[in-house]
Design an enzyme around this catalytic site. Structure first.
Site, PDB file in Angstrom:
ATOM      1  N   ARG A  34       0.818  -1.219   0.000  1.00 31.90           N
ATOM      2  CA  ARG A  34       0.000   0.000   0.000  1.00 31.90           C
ATOM      3  C   ARG A  34       0.851   1.268   0.000  1.00 31.90           C
ATOM      4  NH1 ARG A  34      -3.499   2.920   3.977  1.00 31.90           N
ATOM      5  NH2 ARG A  34      -5.452   3.504   2.962  1.00 31.90           N
ATOM      6  N   ILE A  60      -7.663   7.502  -0.804  1.00 31.60           N
ATOM      7  CA  ILE A  60      -7.483   6.048  -0.901  1.00 31.60           C
ATOM      8  C   ILE A  60      -8.271   5.467   0.261  1.00 31.60           C
ATOM      9  CG2 ILE A  60      -5.244   6.266   0.288  1.00 31.60           C
ATOM     10  CD1 ILE A  60      -4.352   3.661  -1.016  1.00 31.60           C
ATOM     11  N   SER A  61      -9.087   4.465  -0.016  1.00 31.54           N
ATOM     12  CA  SER A  61      -9.998   3.928   1.005  1.00 31.54           C
ATOM     13  C   SER A  61      -9.227   3.275   2.151  1.00 31.54           C
ATOM     14  CB  SER A  61     -10.934   2.889   0.393  1.00 31.54           C
ATOM     15  OG  SER A  61     -11.553   3.394  -0.754  1.00 31.54           O
ATOM     16  N   GLN A  62      -9.929   3.165   3.271  1.00 33.30           N
ATOM     17  CA  GLN A  62      -9.403   2.459   4.446  1.00 33.30           C
ATOM     18  C   GLN A  62      -9.216   0.974   4.094  1.00 33.30           C
ATOM     19  OE1 GLN A  62     -12.233   2.762   7.608  1.00 33.30           O
ATOM     20  NE2 GLN A  62     -11.173   1.265   8.881  1.00 33.30           N
TER      21      GLN A  62
END
Ligand code: SAH
Length: 213
Positions: A34, A60-62
């Site tokens: 990530r 950016i999503s969790q």
């Protein structure tokens, strides 16, 4: 691939605590670095279980939400998947480890280009990225076995769900008054059933290609 192990181990533990039970999904998260998807200044937070800002005012999503959405899709390696909202490309990269091919659409040129560079660097050759408005899905490539929206739709995204195959599954954040709910849709016998999964917070799905950037 070299990963910062202790941070990844901690992330995996918090995902497990958050309800990620599918070992294949966890494996896909573990194999997706990530830190390559977040802006450099947030590199030290890349493995924290939280959303982070990316270019163009997006996020950016969790990781937990990425994992739960992926899990809800019940992917296998024959699946042709559509993603609306490429953003950093992180969700697409996770999907690409579990599906045959991922088609992903982003309305910001900058984000789409950066994501494509990451896919090349990681040799994720089964992702096809396009710049454009995803509110109408991807008609030239329809139908899809699975569909995922990573931006919140103002109501049930019917134009996109029309591109779902019989027996197919879609997940999407949908506005519900002041809240957003993650909804799972299943097409069965021509009908689309829906189930609310959990409350979420995503950037909005915006019509049209972005003019700047
Ligand atoms: N999946 C992404 C999350 C990005 S946030 C990730 O893993 O990083 C959602 C993205 O949806 C934003 O980049 C936003 O620009 C994009 N988006 C919003 N409306 C869109 C539309 N109509 N078509 C395509 N992309 C859209």
């Amino acid at each position: 691939m070299k990963l910062p192990d202790p941070r990844m181990i901690q992330l995996v533990m918090s995902l497990r605590g958050g309800g990620v039970t599918d070992a294949k999904v966890m494996g896909a998260i573990e194999r997706t670095p990530r830190h390559l998807f977040v802006p450099q200044r947030f590199g030290d937070q890349a493995y924290d279980d939280r959303a982070l800002p990316i270019d163009c005012g997006q996020t950016i999503s969790q990781p937990l939400i990425v994992a739960l959405m992926t899990q809800a899709l019940k992917l296998d390696d024959r699946c042709k998947v559509l993603e609306i909202g490429t953003g950093s490309g992180y969700q697409a990269a996770v999907l690409a480890r579990l599906a045959r091919r991922v088609y992903t659409v982003e309305r910001y040129r900058t984000l789409a280009k950066e994501a494509e560079d990451r896919f090349h660097a990681l040799r994720l050759t089964n992702i096809v990225a396009r710049i454009g408005d995803g509110t109408q899905g991807w008609p030239e490539q329809a139908p899809f076995d699975r569909i995922i929206l990573t931006a919140s739709a103002p109501q049930r995204p019917d134009a996109i769900l029309e591109q779902l195959k019989e027996g197919g599954i879609a997940v999407a954040p949908v506005d519900r008054g002041p809240k957003q709910v993650l909804v799972r849709y299943i097409r069965q016998g021509g009908e689309i059933s829906e189930t609310d999964l959990l409350d979420v917070r995503f950037v909005p799905l915006v019509k049209g290609e972005a003019r700047a950037l």
